[in-house]
Scaffold this motif. Structure first.
Motif, PDB file in Angstrom:
ATOM      1  N   LEU A  26       0.846  -1.198   0.000  1.00  0.00           N
ATOM      2  CA  LEU A  26       0.000   0.000   0.000  1.00  0.00           C
ATOM      3  C   LEU A  26       0.879   1.245   0.000  1.00  0.00           C
ATOM      4  CD1 LEU A  26      -2.648  -0.959   2.743  1.00  0.00           C
ATOM      5  CD2 LEU A  26      -2.660  -1.536   0.300  1.00  0.00           C
ATOM      6  N   TYR A  27       0.435   2.273  -0.738  1.00  0.00           N
ATOM      7  CA  TYR A  27       1.126   3.556  -0.748  1.00  0.00           C
ATOM      8  C   TYR A  27       0.107   4.650  -0.455  1.00  0.00           C
ATOM      9  CZ  TYR A  27       3.407   7.814  -2.286  1.00  0.00           C
ATOM     10  OH  TYR A  27       3.910   9.093  -2.332  1.00  0.00           O
ATOM     11  N   VAL A  28       0.456   5.535   0.478  1.00  0.00           N
ATOM     12  CA  VAL A  28      -0.415   6.656   0.844  1.00  0.00           C
ATOM     13  C   VAL A  28       0.319   7.953   0.547  1.00  0.00           C
ATOM     14  CG1 VAL A  28      -1.676   7.801   2.706  1.00  0.00           C
ATOM     15  CG2 VAL A  28      -1.526   5.294   2.660  1.00  0.00           C
ATOM     16  N   HIS A  29      -0.283   8.791  -0.300  1.00  0.00           N
ATOM     17  CA  HIS A  29       0.347  10.052  -0.687  1.00  0.00           C
ATOM     18  C   HIS A  29      -0.283  11.215   0.073  1.00  0.00           C
ATOM     19  CE1 HIS A  29       2.851  12.521  -3.252  1.00  0.00           C
ATOM     20  NE2 HIS A  29       1.827  13.324  -3.453  1.00  0.00           N
ATOM     21  N   VAL A  30       0.581  11.996   0.724  1.00  0.00           N
ATOM     22  CA  VAL A  30       0.139  13.201   1.438  1.00  0.00           C
ATOM     23  C   VAL A  30       0.781  14.399   0.746  1.00  0.00           C
ATOM     24  CG1 VAL A  30       0.046  14.404   3.654  1.00  0.00           C
ATOM     25  CG2 VAL A  30      -0.018  11.892   3.593  1.00  0.00           C
ATOM     26  N   PRO A  31       0.014  15.138  -0.072  1.00  0.00           N
ATOM     27  CA  PRO A  31       0.600  16.140  -0.980  1.00  0.00           C
ATOM     28  C   PRO A  31       0.734  17.541  -0.384  1.00  0.00           C
ATOM     29  CG  PRO A  31      -1.711  15.911  -1.456  1.00  0.00           C
ATOM     30  CD  PRO A  31      -1.434  14.991  -0.294  1.00  0.00           C
ATOM     31  N   TYR A  32       1.143  17.625   0.878  1.00  0.00           N
ATOM     32  CA  TYR A  32       1.260  18.926   1.530  1.00  0.00           C
ATOM     33  C   TYR A  32       2.605  19.051   2.225  1.00  0.00           C
ATOM     34  CZ  TYR A  32      -3.844  19.121   1.007  1.00  0.00           C
ATOM     35  OH  TYR A  32      -5.132  19.108   0.511  1.00  0.00           O
ATOM     36  N   CYS A  33       3.127  20.283   2.251  1.00  0.00           N
ATOM     37  CA  CYS A  33       4.343  20.622   2.991  1.00  0.00           C
ATOM     38  C   CYS A  33       4.124  21.954   3.691  1.00  0.00           C
ATOM     39  CB  CYS A  33       5.544  20.734   2.049  1.00  0.00           C
ATOM     40  SG  CYS A  33       6.023  19.184   1.261  1.00  0.00           S
ATOM     41  N   ARG A  34       4.906  22.211   4.724  1.00  0.00           N
ATOM     42  CA  ARG A  34       4.859  23.516   5.387  1.00  0.00           C
ATOM     43  C   ARG A  34       5.604  24.572   4.582  1.00  0.00           C
ATOM     44  NH1 ARG A  34       0.548  23.142   8.651  1.00  0.00           N
ATOM     45  NH2 ARG A  34       0.815  21.575  10.287  1.00  0.00           N
ATOM     46  N   VAL A  35       6.695  24.148   3.941  1.00  0.00           N
ATOM     47  CA  VAL A  35       7.517  25.035   3.109  1.00  0.00           C
ATOM     48  C   VAL A  35       7.878  24.250   1.850  1.00  0.00           C
ATOM     49  CG1 VAL A  35       9.654  26.365   2.935  1.00  0.00           C
ATOM     50  CG2 VAL A  35       8.465  26.206   5.137  1.00  0.00           C
ATOM     51  N   LEU A  36       7.867  24.922   0.699  1.00  0.00           N
ATOM     52  CA  LEU A  36       8.166  24.237  -0.552  1.00  0.00           C
ATOM     53  C   LEU A  36       9.664  24.286  -0.844  1.00  0.00           C
ATOM     54  CD1 LEU A  36       6.760  22.764  -2.878  1.00  0.00           C
ATOM     55  CD2 LEU A  36       6.693  24.952  -4.099  1.00  0.00           C
ATOM     56  N   CYS A  37      10.275  23.113  -0.998  1.00  0.00           N
ATOM     57  CA  CYS A  37      11.677  23.029  -1.404  1.00  0.00           C
ATOM     58  C   CYS A  37      11.730  23.185  -2.924  1.00  0.00           C
ATOM     59  CB  CYS A  37      12.256  21.679  -0.992  1.00  0.00           C
ATOM     60  SG  CYS A  37      12.111  21.318   0.767  1.00  0.00           S
ATOM     61  N   TRP A  38      12.601  24.042  -3.404  1.00  0.00           N
ATOM     62  CA  TRP A  38      12.582  24.376  -4.821  1.00  0.00           C
ATOM     63  C   TRP A  38      13.050  23.241  -5.719  1.00  0.00           C
ATOM     64  CZ3 TRP A  38      15.203  29.789  -3.928  1.00  0.00           C
ATOM     65  CH2 TRP A  38      14.249  30.650  -3.387  1.00  0.00           C
ATOM     66  N   TYR A  39      13.798  22.274  -5.192  1.00  0.00           N
ATOM     67  CA  TYR A  39      14.272  21.162  -6.007  1.00  0.00           C
ATOM     68  C   TYR A  39      13.193  20.102  -6.219  1.00  0.00           C
ATOM     69  CZ  TYR A  39      14.687  18.989  -1.435  1.00  0.00           C
ATOM     70  OH  TYR A  39      14.405  18.523  -0.179  1.00  0.00           O
ATOM     71  N   CYS A  40      12.118  20.141  -5.456  1.00  0.00           N
ATOM     72  CA  CYS A  40      11.150  19.042  -5.413  1.00  0.00           C
ATOM     73  C   CYS A  40      10.449  18.863  -6.764  1.00  0.00           C
ATOM     74  CB  CYS A  40      10.113  19.308  -4.325  1.00  0.00           C
ATOM     75  SG  CYS A  40       8.936  17.965  -4.105  1.00  0.00           S
ATOM     76  N   GLY A  41      10.290  17.595  -7.158  1.00  0.00           N
ATOM     77  CA  GLY A  41       9.553  17.268  -8.374  1.00  0.00           C
ATOM     78  C   GLY A  41       8.293  16.478  -8.081  1.00  0.00           C
ATOM     79  N   CYS A  42       7.892  16.422  -6.817  1.00  0.00           N
ATOM     80  CA  CYS A  42       6.736  15.622  -6.412  1.00  0.00           C
ATOM     81  C   CYS A  42       5.440  16.435  -6.511  1.00  0.00           C
ATOM     82  CB  CYS A  42       6.900  15.129  -4.974  1.00  0.00           C
ATOM     83  SG  CYS A  42       8.374  14.132  -4.709  1.00  0.00           S
ATOM     84  N   HIS A  43       4.310  15.729  -6.481  1.00  0.00           N
ATOM     85  CA  HIS A  43       3.005  16.377  -6.410  1.00  0.00           C
ATOM     86  C   HIS A  43       2.790  16.840  -4.975  1.00  0.00           C
ATOM     87  CE1 HIS A  43       1.296  15.623 -10.397  1.00  0.00           C
ATOM     88  NE2 HIS A  43       1.900  14.461 -10.363  1.00  0.00           N
ATOM     89  N   THR A  44       3.013  18.125  -4.716  1.00  0.00           N
ATOM     90  CA  THR A  44       2.830  18.663  -3.375  1.00  0.00           C
ATOM     91  C   THR A  44       2.590  20.155  -3.456  1.00  0.00           C
ATOM     92  OG1 THR A  44       3.762  18.699  -1.127  1.00  0.00           O
ATOM     93  CG2 THR A  44       5.276  19.169  -2.938  1.00  0.00           C
ATOM     94  N   SER A  45       2.071  20.718  -2.372  1.00  0.00           N
ATOM     95  CA  SER A  45       1.847  22.154  -2.284  1.00  0.00           C
ATOM     96  C   SER A  45       1.941  22.574  -0.832  1.00  0.00           C
ATOM     97  CB  SER A  45       0.464  22.534  -2.854  1.00  0.00           C
ATOM     98  OG  SER A  45      -0.562  21.871  -2.130  1.00  0.00           O
ATOM     99  N   VAL A  46       2.155  23.857  -0.617  1.00  0.00           N
ATOM    100  CA  VAL A  46       2.272  24.382   0.747  1.00  0.00           C
ATOM    101  C   VAL A  46       0.881  24.590   1.336  1.00  0.00           C
ATOM    102  CG1 VAL A  46       3.042  26.353   2.131  1.00  0.00           C
ATOM    103  CG2 VAL A  46       4.495  25.463   0.295  1.00  0.00           C
ATOM    104  N   LEU A  47       0.698  24.104   2.555  1.00  0.00           N
ATOM    105  CA  LEU A  47      -0.589  24.273   3.230  1.00  0.00           C
ATOM    106  C   LEU A  47      -0.348  24.381   4.726  1.00  0.00           C
ATOM    107  CD1 LEU A  47      -3.677  24.370   2.859  1.00  0.00           C
ATOM    108  CD2 LEU A  47      -3.710  21.906   3.270  1.00  0.00           C
ATOM    109  N   ASN A  48      -0.884  25.424   5.324  1.00  0.00           N
ATOM    110  CA  ASN A  48      -0.786  25.616   6.765  1.00  0.00           C
ATOM    111  C   ASN A  48      -2.159  25.637   7.418  1.00  0.00           C
ATOM    112  OD1 ASN A  48       2.167  25.966   7.217  1.00  0.00           O
ATOM    113  ND2 ASN A  48       1.879  27.612   5.725  1.00  0.00           N
TER     114      ASN A  48
END
Length: 462
Positions: A62-84
């Motif tokens: 099983l794989y669970v994807h959580v597409p949120y970060c507190r701060v966006l790292c500029w190198y990242c190529g993943c499906h994610t966005s900043v959310l507080n």
């Protein structure tokens, strides 16, 4: 039937391989066909049929994807966005639970879950109680093997005592910490300032809570990064005594990950420097007694990953090299990809549309690709190269019920690579020598029916 003449690669060093190969854009081959071939060929109805046809005797992953970060790292190529917005993150957790229940209900036969992996984004952005609740719902929906591996990717900057305790209480027994590089200037240039002491404190906190299987992730090819930086980063993480490490090459793809435009491309190292950095990391881990696993992973000799590499049972999936032998991977969350014997299925990547699909009672699969018998054969050949650096194309074709000459045209495409030292060929057997292992993706691409040298949807080879 054509006769393939034997050929041998000359004895070379990595630096002797023409730089043009390092600049080729080739897939990472965490799947085949790759995500570039995904399309509207797989929808909810087809995915439900696939789920209903699964064999209940074989293990699941099983794989669970959580597409949120507190701060966006500029190198990242993943499906994610900043959310507080913590309330919105909590709603995401509830929808993950609903999706898991719905998928489980579509599977009349469910084998034991051998691996559960939380990726992102930052999975530990979930509140501790929500994280525990998601795992409990998964365990209520699927049968878990007693020795199941439960792994979580962690941002050391945001790990708290409460979260470390919750992870341990929920049964997490492996973690991966993103380090990338320990140099403050390199960190500033990629928008991830993370003192080494902060990473060490996170490792100590995890171990104090009984989580001892520690992976670390490093990168090369970052802006202003040098061989000295890479060696210093390896030394810093070795002081924390991890079990495994992955060293990924930064893929500058601002047309795909638009936030990467914040990185000044003029500061990125060139092909020769990138190769030197990858080699420096390999040398540093070897000096510390780690075993090379594939072309970008390292593990202690007694680690299951190193044992799998030694015994020829190493596998490859969306997390890279793994000991996970499950033929079925079920993905949950926005953009998550599942891999079933019948094909690949990807969830809606748009967060709002994914949430609406879950709220409407649907399984949110919107794209993917069925795997044909030819795809399965090519995948087996590519994975053999990627995991063992060796494949007998003729024997593999025969094992799949087709003529041994199936790959002959592809073998001819390899002739220039043989001449340039990337691989050797004896009849229909292809091997990638140790000095060329960083270029294994170049070799594998010649067995890919979809890849073309001018394609630009993938990352550089090195």
């Amino acid at each position: 039937m054509r006769t393939i003449s034997p050929s041998r690669a000359p004895a070379l060093t990595p630096a002797a391989i023409p730089a043009a190969y390092a600049l080729e854009t080739v897939p990472r081959y965490t799947s085949y066909p790759t995500a570039a071939q995904f399309g509207p060929f797989v929808d909810e109805a087809l995915y439900r049929r696939w789920l209903a046809e699964l064999d209940g005797e074989t293990p699941l992953s099983l794989y669970v994807h959580v597409p949120y970060c507190r701060v966006l790292c500029w190198y990242c190529g993943c499906h994610t966005s900043v959310l507080n917005d913590d309330a919105r993150i909590a709603r995401y957790a509830r929808r993950l639970e609903q999706e898991a229940e719905r998928v489980a209900a579509a599977m009349p036969r469910k084998g034991p879950v051998a691996h559960l992996h939380f990726g992102g984004g930052t999975p530990t952005i979930l509140a501790p109680a929500d994280f525990v609740s998601v795992i409990e719902r998964l365990e209520a929906s699927f049968p878990f093997a007693p020795d199941a591996e439960i792994a979580v990717e962690i941002d050391p900057r945001t790990l708290t005592e409460e979260m470390a305790s919750a992870l341990a209480g929920a049964g997490v027994n492996r973690v991966s910490l993103g380090v990338q590089d320990v140099d403050p200037e390199v960190q500033r240039l990629v928008h991830r300032v993370q003192p080494t002491e902060q990473v060490a404190a996170a490792v100590a906190l995890l171990r104090a809570n009984g989580i001892h299987r520690i992976n670390v992730d490093l990168m090369y090819g970052l802006p202003k990064q040098t061989v000295a930086h890479v060696r210093a980063s390896v030394a810093a993480v070795l002081a924390m005594a991890p079990d495994r490490a992955a060293v990924f090459g930064y893929a500058h793809v601002p047309w795909f990950a638009k936030h990467q435009a914040a990185i000044d491309a003029a500061l990125l190292p060139g092909a020769a420097e990138r190769l030197a950095q990858a080699a420096a990391a390999a040398e540093a881990f070897a000096e510390a007694g780690f075993v090379e696993v594939g072309f970008d992973h390292y593990a202690r000799p007694d680690d299951p990953l190193a044992i799998a590499a030694r015994e020829g049972t190493l596998k490859r999936n969306f997390q890279g090299y793994t000991t996970d032998t499950a033929e079925t991977l079920i993905g949950f969350g926005a953009s998550a990809i599942g891999a079933l014997p019948m094909g690949y299925a990807q969830n809606e990547p748009h967060l709002g549309k994914w949430a609406q699909a879950v709220d409407d009672g649907r399984i949110p699969v919107v794209r993917g690709v069925p795997v044909t018998p030819e795809d399965a054969l090519r995948r087996a050949a590519i994975y053999a190269l990627m995991s063992r650096f060796d494949v007998d194309c003729g024997a593999l074709a025969a094992a799949h019920g087709v003529d041994e000459a199936f790959f002959d045209a592809e073998l001819e495409r390899l002739d220039p690579l043989v001449a340039d030292g990337l691989c050797a060929r004896a009849g229909r057997r292809v091997t990638v020598p140790p000095h060329a292992r960083f270029h294994v993706r170049n070799v594998a691409a010649r067995l890919d029916a979809h890849w073309a040298p001018q394609a630009s949807r993938h990352s550089r080879a090195v």
